[in-house]
Design a protein around this motif. Structure first.
Motif, PDB file in Angstrom:
ATOM      1  N   ALA A 182      36.116  45.528  25.885  1.00  0.00           N
ATOM      2  CA  ALA A 182      36.673  46.381  24.836  1.00  0.00           C
ATOM      3  C   ALA A 182      38.192  46.337  24.740  1.00  0.00           C
ATOM      4  N   ASN A 183      38.875  45.774  25.748  1.00  0.00           N
ATOM      5  CA  ASN A 183      40.337  45.853  25.783  1.00  0.00           C
ATOM      6  C   ASN A 183      40.979  44.480  25.747  1.00  0.00           C
ATOM      7  N   PRO A 184      41.973  44.311  24.887  1.00  0.00           N
ATOM      8  CA  PRO A 184      42.703  43.037  24.827  1.00  0.00           C
ATOM      9  C   PRO A 184      43.386  42.749  26.150  1.00  0.00           C
ATOM     10  N   ARG A 185      43.369  41.457  26.536  1.00  0.00           N
ATOM     11  CA  ARG A 185      44.051  41.065  27.769  1.00  0.00           C
ATOM     12  C   ARG A 185      45.465  40.631  27.442  1.00  0.00           C
ATOM     13  N   ASN A 186      46.296  41.558  27.038  1.00  0.00           N
ATOM     14  CA  ASN A 186      47.654  41.194  26.627  1.00  0.00           C
ATOM     15  C   ASN A 186      48.698  41.762  27.569  1.00  0.00           C
ATOM     16  N   THR A 187      48.289  42.130  28.793  1.00  0.00           N
ATOM     17  CA  THR A 187      49.247  42.636  29.746  1.00  0.00           C
ATOM     18  C   THR A 187      50.136  41.502  30.234  1.00  0.00           C
ATOM     19  N   HIS A 188      51.266  41.891  30.806  1.00  0.00           N
ATOM     20  CA  HIS A 188      52.222  40.902  31.296  1.00  0.00           C
ATOM     21  C   HIS A 188      51.579  40.010  32.356  1.00  0.00           C
ATOM     22  N   ARG A 189      50.850  40.619  33.286  1.00  0.00           N
ATOM     23  CA  ARG A 189      50.249  39.845  34.368  1.00  0.00           C
ATOM     24  C   ARG A 189      49.170  38.905  33.848  1.00  0.00           C
ATOM     25  N   ALA A 190      48.380  39.375  32.894  1.00  0.00           N
ATOM     26  CA  ALA A 190      47.349  38.506  32.320  1.00  0.00           C
ATOM     27  C   ALA A 190      47.989  37.295  31.646  1.00  0.00           C
ATOM     28  N   GLY A 191      49.148  37.505  31.015  1.00  0.00           N
ATOM     29  CA  GLY A 191      49.863  36.391  30.396  1.00  0.00           C
ATOM     30  C   GLY A 191      50.316  35.376  31.428  1.00  0.00           C
ATOM     31  N   ILE A 192      50.780  35.870  32.582  1.00  0.00           N
ATOM     32  CA  ILE A 192      51.195  34.974  33.664  1.00  0.00           C
ATOM     33  C   ILE A 192      50.006  34.177  34.179  1.00  0.00           C
TER      34      ILE A 192
ATOM     35  N   LEU B 122      39.969  35.968  30.536  1.00  0.00           N
ATOM     36  CA  LEU B 122      41.158  36.807  30.439  1.00  0.00           C
ATOM     37  C   LEU B 122      41.374  37.308  29.016  1.00  0.00           C
ATOM     38  N   LEU B 123      40.657  36.730  28.062  1.00  0.00           N
ATOM     39  CA  LEU B 123      40.928  36.982  26.649  1.00  0.00           C
ATOM     40  C   LEU B 123      39.769  37.701  25.986  1.00  0.00           C
ATOM     41  N   THR B 124      40.076  38.378  24.881  1.00  0.00           N
ATOM     42  CA  THR B 124      39.019  38.990  24.091  1.00  0.00           C
ATOM     43  C   THR B 124      38.341  37.921  23.252  1.00  0.00           C
ATOM     44  N   LYS B 125      37.157  38.217  22.745  1.00  0.00           N
ATOM     45  CA  LYS B 125      36.439  37.249  21.919  1.00  0.00           C
ATOM     46  C   LYS B 125      37.203  36.917  20.644  1.00  0.00           C
ATOM     47  N   ASP B 126      37.987  37.856  20.155  1.00  0.00           N
ATOM     48  CA  ASP B 126      38.738  37.617  18.924  1.00  0.00           C
ATOM     49  C   ASP B 126      39.891  36.635  19.133  1.00  0.00           C
TER      50      ASP B 126
ATOM     51  N   ALA C 225      35.747  44.574  42.800  1.00  0.00           N
ATOM     52  CA  ALA C 225      35.861  44.329  41.360  1.00  0.00           C
ATOM     53  C   ALA C 225      36.839  45.291  40.719  1.00  0.00           C
ATOM     54  N   ALA C 226      36.832  46.542  41.170  1.00  0.00           N
ATOM     55  CA  ALA C 226      37.760  47.544  40.631  1.00  0.00           C
ATOM     56  C   ALA C 226      39.205  47.172  40.958  1.00  0.00           C
ATOM     57  N   LYS C 227      39.425  46.659  42.175  1.00  0.00           N
ATOM     58  CA  LYS C 227      40.769  46.260  42.577  1.00  0.00           C
ATOM     59  C   LYS C 227      41.273  45.091  41.739  1.00  0.00           C
ATOM     60  N   VAL C 228      40.397  44.101  41.519  1.00  0.00           N
ATOM     61  CA  VAL C 228      40.774  42.957  40.690  1.00  0.00           C
ATOM     62  C   VAL C 228      41.095  43.407  39.270  1.00  0.00           C
ATOM     63  N   LEU C 229      40.287  44.301  38.718  1.00  0.00           N
ATOM     64  CA  LEU C 229      40.527  44.814  37.372  1.00  0.00           C
ATOM     65  C   LEU C 229      41.881  45.506  37.287  1.00  0.00           C
ATOM     66  N   GLY C 230      42.176  46.363  38.263  1.00  0.00           N
ATOM     67  CA  GLY C 230      43.433  47.100  38.242  1.00  0.00           C
ATOM     68  C   GLY C 230      44.637  46.189  38.330  1.00  0.00           C
ATOM     69  N   THR C 231      44.558  45.164  39.185  1.00  0.00           N
ATOM     70  CA  THR C 231      45.679  44.233  39.332  1.00  0.00           C
ATOM     71  C   THR C 231      45.895  43.409  38.070  1.00  0.00           C
ATOM     72  N   THR C 232      44.807  42.926  37.494  1.00  0.00           N
ATOM     73  CA  THR C 232      44.901  42.076  36.311  1.00  0.00           C
ATOM     74  C   THR C 232      45.431  42.834  35.098  1.00  0.00           C
ATOM     75  N   TYR C 233      44.959  44.071  34.929  1.00  0.00           N
ATOM     76  CA  TYR C 233      45.320  44.841  33.733  1.00  0.00           C
ATOM     77  C   TYR C 233      46.496  45.787  33.944  1.00  0.00           C
ATOM     78  N   GLY C 234      46.970  45.887  35.169  1.00  0.00           N
ATOM     79  CA  GLY C 234      48.083  46.783  35.436  1.00  0.00           C
ATOM     80  C   GLY C 234      47.722  48.242  35.250  1.00  0.00           C
ATOM     81  N   ILE C 235      46.522  48.639  35.696  1.00  0.00           N
ATOM     82  CA  ILE C 235      46.072  50.023  35.559  1.00  0.00           C
ATOM     83  C   ILE C 235      45.603  50.549  36.914  1.00  0.00           C
ATOM     84  N   ASP C 236      45.585  51.865  37.027  1.00  0.00           N
ATOM     85  CA  ASP C 236      45.092  52.509  38.245  1.00  0.00           C
ATOM     86  C   ASP C 236      43.591  52.736  38.103  1.00  0.00           C
ATOM     87  N   VAL C 237      42.794  52.033  38.881  1.00  0.00           N
ATOM     88  CA  VAL C 237      41.338  52.127  38.790  1.00  0.00           C
ATOM     89  C   VAL C 237      40.814  52.930  39.985  1.00  0.00           C
ATOM     90  N   ARG C 238      40.116  54.011  39.697  1.00  0.00           N
ATOM     91  CA  ARG C 238      39.515  54.841  40.740  1.00  0.00           C
ATOM     92  C   ARG C 238      38.004  54.637  40.718  1.00  0.00           C
TER      93      ARG C 238
END
Length: 468
Positions: A18-28, A144-148, A223-236
């Protein structure tokens, strides 16, 4: 920092979709994955401009030159499918790092080779490494990318490849100007190791597991840790106790046969034809651009290098235009347009001829336009199509299969082009090569992709000749 609570693996997968992978880290991470493309294409440019000096220094016969130049493609053919299978079963990260190390070792070995067998070994090793690496890279990019945005952004690999070709050839220019071309191939090939060192450092610093693969194969906390690192979000993680430990209840291990199942068969046919034909025509003609230019300019190395750079620059423009037009045309129309340009140019070169007493630049211009047409459509289709049409469970397998089909085409192009050129001349050779884009056009035209939108992401239904 944005926060997210995940209670099961399905929460992670839904967030990723559901979320675009346009974070800085995803770009790297996306850029790091592209280093695989750069390394592969650099080899093409660097050796193509130095093949004459290599042959002279090592005393290679014409047959040995054909074997050496095609050995990378043979190595990639042997390993590409294995790379896809390993990536699907063990993840993307581990193989990514191993390949980065080998991408440093192999070019150094090539540059230091002292005989036919040594250079054959290291070029085959380079091919095996690239074959393992590319399916991982394209699977990673797709996840890393959305379907669009998948098809459009993954298509950037084509202009990256053209730019890498330019770099591989341009490095030779100062040496040609100084008339110091005796060991030119060692310099151009060895420089690839420096590029690989940079890629290795970046991979060690930033690379991680694919969040989508991790969500389907690793523990929820991991998986939660990988998601948080890739998207730059705090995953609980707050497990809800739901039984989602096995998203694939049968724990299936997919084999190559899955690619030819009723659901995937048409996808695989299209992917195979596009990959095989594109690589055959590109490596059959593109690798030998310096040779074709040399038929006109003779032994003038500077003119050959400059003309080759200009040719690849036009290819770069074609690739960038293809990226821009992907969303508007979709991959199928992009491919049809590009293959049509290639076919017309090959037929025109066959009619006009190359070299002889005619010093016209028209054949070189036509070859340049042909490469631009390849970069516009056929090139992107050869790799991007497999990355976006297969589901995550077999994406590595599918991209590995496409890479294998492409390498089979490149082997034929690399090895048989000079043999055919020497046997029947440039005109007949171009006519023979022209048969293949015609096959690709026919396949694309008779393959119905339900929902053209799907060709920009994941086609839900593909039919060939009206049959599912």
């Amino acid at each position: 920092m944005p926060s997210l609570v995940v209670r099961n693996r399905s929460d992670i997968i839904r967030y990723i979709e559901a979320n675009p992978r346009n974070t800085h880290r995803a770009g790297i991470l996306f850029a790091i994955a592209m280093t695989s493309v750069f390394a592969d294409a650099y080899d093409l440019g660097s050796l193509s401009i130095g093949v004459s000096s290599m042959s002279a220094e090592l005393g290679l016969t014409a047959t040995q030159v054909g074997i050496v130049t095609s050995s990378t493609a043979v190595g990639a053919l042997l390993s590409a499918l294995a790379g896809g299978i390993i990536a699907d079963r063990t993840g993307r990260y581990r193989l990514f790092i191993i390949c980065a190390v080998l991408l440093v070792i192999a070019p150094l070995g090539v540059a230091l080779s002292v005989n036919f067998w040594m250079i054959l070994f290291f070029r085959t090793l380079l091919g095996v490494t690239v074959g393992l690496d590319l399916p991982v890279a394209f699977s990673f990019m797709a996840e890393l990318l959305t379907k669009d945005t998948q098809a459009k952004l993954i298509n950037l690999w084509q202009p990256v490849a053209s730019f890498s070709n330019i770099v591989g050839v341009a490095i030779a220019l100062p040496f040609a100007l100084a008339m110091a071309t005796g060991h030119l191939w060692r310099v151009t090939c060895g420089f690839g190791a420096l590029i690989a060192v940079i890629a290795l450092v970046l991979r060690l610093m930033y690379s991680e597991e694919s969040p989508l693969w991790s969500a389907k194969h690793q523990k929820l906390e991991t998986a939660a840790k990988v998601l948080g690192t890739t998207y730059g979000i705090d995953v609980r993680v707050e497990p809800d106790g739901s039984d989602d430990r096995e998203l694939d209840p049968n724990k299936r291990t997919y084999s190559v046969g899955e690619l030819f199942s009723p659901r995937q068969r048409a996808r695989t046919l299209l992917v195979s034809v596009c990959a095989f034909v594109q690589q055959l025509q590109y490596y059959g003609v593109g690798f030998y651009v310096p040779v074709i230019v040399g038929l006109i300019f003779g032994t003038d190395m500077v003119s050959t290098i400059v003309a080759t750079i200009c040719t690849q620059a036009l290819s770069l423009v074609g690739g960038l235009l293809g990226v821009r037009m992907t969303s508007k045309l979709g991959l199928r129309k992009l491919g049809l347009t590009g293959y049509a340009v290639v076919l017309v140019c090959l037929l025109a070169v066959a009619v006009i001829g190359i070299g002889g007493d005619d010093l016209s630049l028209i054949p070189v211009i036509l070859v340049a336009v042909m490469l631009a047409g390849t970069s516009f459509g056929p090139g992107p289709l050869s790799k991007t199509l497999a990355a976006v049409v297969y589901p995550t469970e077999i994406r590595g397998l599918g991209t590995g299969w496409a890479e294998s089909m492409g390498r089979l085409g490149s082997i034929i192009g690399l090895f048989f082009f000079p043999v055919l050129l020497a046997a029947v001349g440039a005109k007949t050779t171009m006519l023979v090569i022209a048969v293949f884009p015609l096959i690709a056009i026919t396949t694309l035209a008779t393959t119905s992709l339900k929902g053209e939108n799907a060709m920009r992401s994941d086609p839900s239904v593909i039919t060939v000749g009206g049959r599912p």
